[in-house]
Design an enzyme around this catalytic site. Sequence first.
Site, PDB file in Angstrom:
ATOM      1  N   HIS A 154      50.570 -42.442 -17.647  1.00 14.51           N
ATOM      2  CA  HIS A 154      50.241 -41.806 -18.922  1.00 14.51           C
ATOM      3  C   HIS A 154      51.278 -42.188 -19.974  1.00 14.51           C
ATOM      4  O   HIS A 154      52.367 -42.657 -19.649  1.00 14.51           O
ATOM      5  CB  HIS A 154      50.215 -40.283 -18.786  1.00 14.51           C
ATOM      6  CG  HIS A 154      49.014 -39.761 -18.061  1.00 14.51           C
ATOM      7  ND1 HIS A 154      48.957 -39.681 -16.698  1.00 14.51           N
ATOM      8  CD2 HIS A 154      47.809 -39.310 -18.518  1.00 14.51           C
ATOM      9  CE1 HIS A 154      47.770 -39.193 -16.330  1.00 14.51           C
ATOM     10  NE2 HIS A 154      47.058 -38.961 -17.419  1.00 14.51           N
ATOM     11  N   LYS A 158      53.848 -37.330 -22.340  1.00 14.49           N
ATOM     12  CA  LYS A 158      53.338 -36.354 -21.353  1.00 14.49           C
ATOM     13  C   LYS A 158      54.497 -35.606 -20.694  1.00 14.49           C
ATOM     14  O   LYS A 158      55.488 -36.220 -20.304  1.00 14.49           O
ATOM     15  CB  LYS A 158      52.471 -37.068 -20.305  1.00 14.49           C
ATOM     16  CG  LYS A 158      51.802 -36.089 -19.360  1.00 14.49           C
ATOM     17  CD  LYS A 158      50.610 -36.697 -18.649  1.00 14.49           C
ATOM     18  CE  LYS A 158      49.979 -35.722 -17.672  1.00 14.49           C
ATOM     19  NZ  LYS A 158      49.456 -34.501 -18.317  1.00 14.49           N
TER      20      LYS A 158
HETATM   21  N1  LIG Z   1      41.941 -31.736 -18.740  1.00 17.00           N
HETATM   22  C1  LIG Z   1      41.843 -32.844 -19.476  1.00 17.00           C
HETATM   23  O1  LIG Z   1      40.810 -33.543 -19.492  1.00 17.00           O
HETATM   24  C2  LIG Z   1      43.015 -33.212 -20.352  1.00 17.00           C
HETATM   25  C3  LIG Z   1      42.968 -34.327 -21.176  1.00 17.00           C
HETATM   26  C4  LIG Z   1      44.046 -34.577 -22.014  1.00 17.00           C
HETATM   27  C5  LIG Z   1      45.146 -33.723 -22.025  1.00 17.00           C
HETATM   28  N2  LIG Z   1      45.147 -32.659 -21.190  1.00 17.00           N
HETATM   29  C6  LIG Z   1      46.240 -31.683 -21.204  1.00 17.00           C
HETATM   30  O2  LIG Z   1      46.178 -30.958 -22.420  1.00 17.00           O
HETATM   31  C7  LIG Z   1      47.480 -30.487 -22.742  1.00 17.00           C
HETATM   32  C8  LIG Z   1      47.828 -30.889 -24.168  1.00 17.00           C
HETATM   33  O3  LIG Z   1      47.940 -32.284 -24.259  1.00 17.00           O
HETATM   34  P1  LIG Z   1      48.253 -33.014 -25.651  1.00 17.00           P
HETATM   35  O4  LIG Z   1      48.490 -34.442 -25.348  1.00 17.00           O
HETATM   36  O5  LIG Z   1      47.214 -32.634 -26.653  1.00 17.00           O
HETATM   37  O6  LIG Z   1      49.647 -32.308 -26.022  1.00 17.00           O
HETATM   38  P2  LIG Z   1      50.257 -32.028 -27.462  1.00 17.00           P
HETATM   39  O7  LIG Z   1      51.680 -31.676 -27.230  1.00 17.00           O
HETATM   40  O8  LIG Z   1      49.925 -33.147 -28.387  1.00 17.00           O
HETATM   41  O9  LIG Z   1      49.447 -30.741 -27.967  1.00 17.00           O
HETATM   42  C9  LIG Z   1      49.654 -29.442 -27.514  1.00 17.00           C
HETATM   43  C10 LIG Z   1      49.520 -28.538 -28.724  1.00 17.00           C
HETATM   44  O10 LIG Z   1      49.522 -27.188 -28.279  1.00 17.00           O
HETATM   45  C11 LIG Z   1      50.276 -26.458 -29.220  1.00 17.00           C
HETATM   46  N3  LIG Z   1      50.729 -25.192 -28.656  1.00 17.00           N
HETATM   47  C12 LIG Z   1      51.737 -24.947 -27.799  1.00 17.00           C
HETATM   48  N4  LIG Z   1      51.855 -23.616 -27.573  1.00 17.00           N
HETATM   49  C13 LIG Z   1      50.894 -23.024 -28.309  1.00 17.00           C
HETATM   50  C14 LIG Z   1      50.496 -21.676 -28.508  1.00 17.00           C
HETATM   51  N5  LIG Z   1      51.127 -20.643 -27.916  1.00 17.00           N
HETATM   52  N6  LIG Z   1      49.448 -21.439 -29.332  1.00 17.00           N
HETATM   53  C15 LIG Z   1      48.802 -22.441 -29.958  1.00 17.00           C
HETATM   54  N7  LIG Z   1      49.131 -23.735 -29.825  1.00 17.00           N
HETATM   55  C16 LIG Z   1      50.164 -24.019 -28.995  1.00 17.00           C
HETATM   56  C17 LIG Z   1      51.425 -27.385 -29.600  1.00 17.00           C
HETATM   57  O11 LIG Z   1      52.045 -26.982 -30.808  1.00 17.00           O
HETATM   58  C18 LIG Z   1      50.684 -28.711 -29.719  1.00 17.00           C
HETATM   59  O12 LIG Z   1      50.168 -28.910 -31.023  1.00 17.00           O
HETATM   60  C19 LIG Z   1      48.412 -31.054 -21.677  1.00 17.00           C
HETATM   61  O13 LIG Z   1      48.602 -30.096 -20.668  1.00 17.00           O
HETATM   62  C20 LIG Z   1      47.628 -32.237 -21.143  1.00 17.00           C
HETATM   63  O14 LIG Z   1      47.984 -32.607 -19.843  1.00 17.00           O
HETATM   64  C21 LIG Z   1      44.121 -32.388 -20.363  1.00 17.00           C
HETATM   65  O1  LIG Z   2      47.427 -36.949 -21.991  1.00 16.94           O
HETATM   66  C1  LIG Z   2      47.500 -36.150 -21.042  1.00 16.94           C
HETATM   67  O2  LIG Z   2      48.442 -35.336 -20.919  1.00 16.94           O
HETATM   68  C2  LIG Z   2      46.414 -36.117 -20.038  1.00 16.94           C
HETATM   69  N1  LIG Z   2      46.421 -35.129 -19.190  1.00 16.94           N
HETATM   70  C3  LIG Z   2      45.466 -34.904 -18.160  1.00 16.94           C
HETATM   71  C4  LIG Z   2      46.147 -34.966 -16.817  1.00 16.94           C
HETATM   72  O3  LIG Z   2      47.253 -34.421 -16.668  1.00 16.94           O
HETATM   73  O4  LIG Z   2      45.574 -35.531 -15.885  1.00 16.94           O
HETATM   74  C5  LIG Z   2      44.246 -35.800 -18.270  1.00 16.94           C
HETATM   75  C6  LIG Z   2      44.553 -37.165 -18.759  1.00 16.94           C
HETATM   76  C7  LIG Z   2      45.355 -37.139 -20.057  1.00 16.94           C
END
Ligand SMILES: NC(=O)c1ccc[n+]([C@@H]2O[C@H](COP(=O)([O-])OP(=O)(O)OC[C@H]3O[C@@H](n4cnc5c(N)ncnc54)[C@H](O)[C@@H]3O)[C@@H](O)[C@H]2O)c1
Ligand SMILES: O=C(O)C1=N[C@H](C(=O)O)CCC1
Length: 265
Positions: A154, A158
């Site tokens: 990633h 991350k």
């Molecule tokens: N399940 C999936 O398909 C998938 C895909 C991508 C990312 N993710 C996950 O999503 C999460 C976020 O990833 P990202 O790359 O967008 O991160 P990021 O850091 O760009 O965004 C996270 C956001 O959440 C905000 N935040 C933190 N605490 C908060 C609160 N109490 N209230 C409101 N907002 C709050 C932060 O200020 C930030 O803007 C990670 O855990 C990542 O692994 C999951």
């Molecule tokens: O960008 C990230 O953070 C992502 N988080 C998810 C994971 O932890 O697998 C999904 C892929 C992108």
Amino acid sequence: MRLVVVGASGRMGRMLVQAVAASEGCTLAGAIEREGAPALGEDAGVLAGLPPLGVPVTDDPLTAFAAADGVLDFTAPAATVFYAELAAQARIVHVVGTTGLSPDDLRKLDAAARHARIVRSGNMSLGVNLLAGLVRKVAATLGEEFDIEILEMHHRHKVDAPSGTALLLGEAAADGRAVALAERKVAVRDGQTGPREPGTIGFATLRGGSVIGEHSVIFAGAGERLELTHRAEDRGLFARGAIRAALWAQPREPGLYGMDDVLGL
Ligand SMILES: NC(=O)c1ccc[n+]([C@@H]2O[C@H](COP(=O)([O-])OP(=O)(O)OC[C@H]3O[C@@H](n4cnc5c(N)ncnc54)[C@H](O)[C@@H]3O)[C@@H](O)[C@H]2O)c1
Ligand SMILES: O=C(O)C1=N[C@H](C(=O)O)CCC1
């Protein structure tokens, strides 16, 4: 469906705002950020690179949840646990994409799911959830003479490892072998490790650059190796999956669901 995006200025938050705006039958009912976030007060559409949507980013989830049918949450573990309680009180759908949740966080989501419809997945894409089914089947078919290793890469921002997807794939492999992942997981190797313990499931983590998400499950046997790989090429994939999950969950009973339920896999 009236949807609130929490973490609206994050990488995924902005993709979610774009996806809600592009989805027929969905409206953006609120955009929430943490207290003190620089994006507070900005228009959520403009932040996401769209024309103004007339939805300012606020730090007031209570008001937003009261006027919504669902919340899309890709934030951080502590925030997700907090929003799960609020969503359960408001009786709205909670789609959780946040990864890195501890066993204690997961227990709290379980408790919230007594009153709320929660869909949680470490990866909201169709491809990864199909891959999990394949991994389960291959793990069951090949048996312990094939070593299972899960490799993921990633972007440099991350903050959790192994990724939620890697753990989801590890669970699928463990399930295929009818073992508990917690008892077989090896996530760190360093120094004099000794030979590989048979039946373990290894994880290797790479971080760098702008990689959206790549996962390979490797079945390594004597004289042959099978590798199953997924590469995400666009974060919009996860955002569209989250909206699909919210629409699917709206008419369901309270409970904790996964993307396999949503996709009928
Ligand atoms: N399940 C999936 O398909 C998938 C895909 C991508 C990312 N993710 C996950 O999503 C999460 C976020 O990833 P990202 O790359 O967008 O991160 P990021 O850091 O760009 O965004 C996270 C956001 O959440 C905000 N935040 C933190 N605490 C908060 C609160 N109490 N209230 C409101 N907002 C709050 C932060 O200020 C930030 O803007 C990670 O855990 C990542 O692994 C999951
Ligand atoms: O960008 C990230 O953070 C992502 N988080 C998810 C994971 O932890 O697998 C999904 C892929 C992108």
